[in-house]
Design an enzyme around this catalytic site. Sequence first.
Site, PDB file in Angstrom:
ATOM      1  N   SER A 200       1.113  -1.133  -0.102  1.00 31.99           N
ATOM      2  CA  SER A 200      -0.046  -0.060   0.020  1.00 31.99           C
ATOM      3  C   SER A 200       0.855   1.201  -0.066  1.00 31.99           C
ATOM      4  CB  SER A 200      -0.984  -0.076   1.161  1.00 31.99           C
ATOM      5  OG  SER A 200      -1.968   1.064   1.195  1.00 31.99           O
ATOM      6  N   ASP A 356     -10.076  -3.654  -4.823  1.00 33.08           N
ATOM      7  CA  ASP A 356      -9.285  -2.543  -4.282  1.00 33.08           C
ATOM      8  C   ASP A 356      -9.265  -1.322  -5.213  1.00 33.08           C
ATOM      9  OD1 ASP A 356      -7.316  -1.308  -3.231  1.00 33.08           O
ATOM     10  OD2 ASP A 356      -5.676  -2.571  -3.605  1.00 33.08           O
ATOM     11  N   HIS A 386      -8.120  -4.776  -0.547  1.00 30.59           N
ATOM     12  CA  HIS A 386      -6.958  -3.839   0.239  1.00 30.59           C
ATOM     13  C   HIS A 386      -6.553  -4.089   1.414  1.00 30.59           C
ATOM     14  CE1 HIS A 386      -4.110  -0.904  -0.366  1.00 30.59           C
ATOM     15  NE2 HIS A 386      -4.417  -0.414   0.858  1.00 30.59           N
TER      16      HIS A 386
END
Length: 416
Positions: A200, A356, A386
């Site tokens: 991320s 995501d 995610h």
Amino acid sequence: MDIGSAILIIGFAALVAAFLLLVIGLVYSELMNSDIPRGVTNRGKLHMVHGLFVGMAIVGRLLHRLGICHQVNFIRWFVACFLTALNPVPAGLRVKDMRFSEVPVRVYEATTARNGLRRGLVYFHGGGWVLGSIDSVDEVCRRIAQESDTTVVSVGYRLAPEHRYPVQLDDCETATCHFLSVAEAEFSVDSSRVAVGGDSTGANLAAALCQRLARREDRHLPFPCAQVLIYPVLQMADFNLPSYQQNHAVPILFRGRMAFYFLQYLNGDTSVCQDVLEGNHVPTELRPRYNEWLSPSNLPPECLARGFCEPPAPEYDGEVYHAIRAGLEPEVSPLLGDDAVIQKTPPTFILTCEYDVLRDDGILYRKRLLDLEREVTWQHVTDGFHGIINFFNQGWLSFACAQRIVDSVVDYVKTL
């Protein structure tokens, strides 16, 4: 017990009950705004985890408004105490907390005998530049180190809102360069086989760091041999890509929350959040250039299968642009980097998840790299969402999909 004491007890109980009812009501309202597609792995468990995260955020917000503690501090405390399991170190692995030039790191080293030097991986955790820690990715780093026979360095960079950009990236650079300078002498690691990576926003830092290092002409240390980008966030220019539209309400990262995290990273001015979501922060003269890289036509057809609507033309607002200007620079939005710089970046592993909002960031970066004849390995998780890697080997919070993701990272690292 006298009447006064009884009244106090009843009053306190009533306040607690009212507080709980308020939290339950707010959690229910938030859950009704979420959307978990049928293709997501373990939908029921994700519903439960999302409810837990929403409840935690709401309680933190209420405590913040009551002046008891900051919402972010409460969330960090809750996650550390109740949602992060630190298991005993397994046989065959040595784990040590250290500091590299004042930056806290945790080093994972296999204890098995080996002829020659090992490879290395410097890992940056995710969490929106606000949350996350060395502990939150402890199990992931252990598995990578042990299964790939790699020395892993997990970096505890400073976080927003206490520290704003570029402090996080500076810390990652400091730790990485320190490790590269001592890799062979102190850790028996081949400095020419050290990769950087993360998940991320940690992947954002890894990609930004590679571009920062690539821009330097006077490098005296080896360049990272690869960048490992797990569902990376790579641009702040367009929050209306197909994946942002399709997954705008899929836990655990909503569309609006990603814009919020960018603003926390930059300066904390969340008053411009809606303008950023609508694209009003992008100067008119930059849009053709960005569209060349961010156009949905650059995506595989299957990325449009769940629907996409061309958004209304944004209305440029100069004040908003000047408030977030740094967010369109390559060190915050690596996908918007210059060709000449991206051409110098190392081989790349990109992992994306179907459900995501950041899916298309990773896929579009892959296309830019391939167009510039860079080496790319792409792994797409069709049932992933995610943040799933944070649930790897976390007991009742674990998702089977997280195991597959970590295994794919291990398989790639073994090739370095």
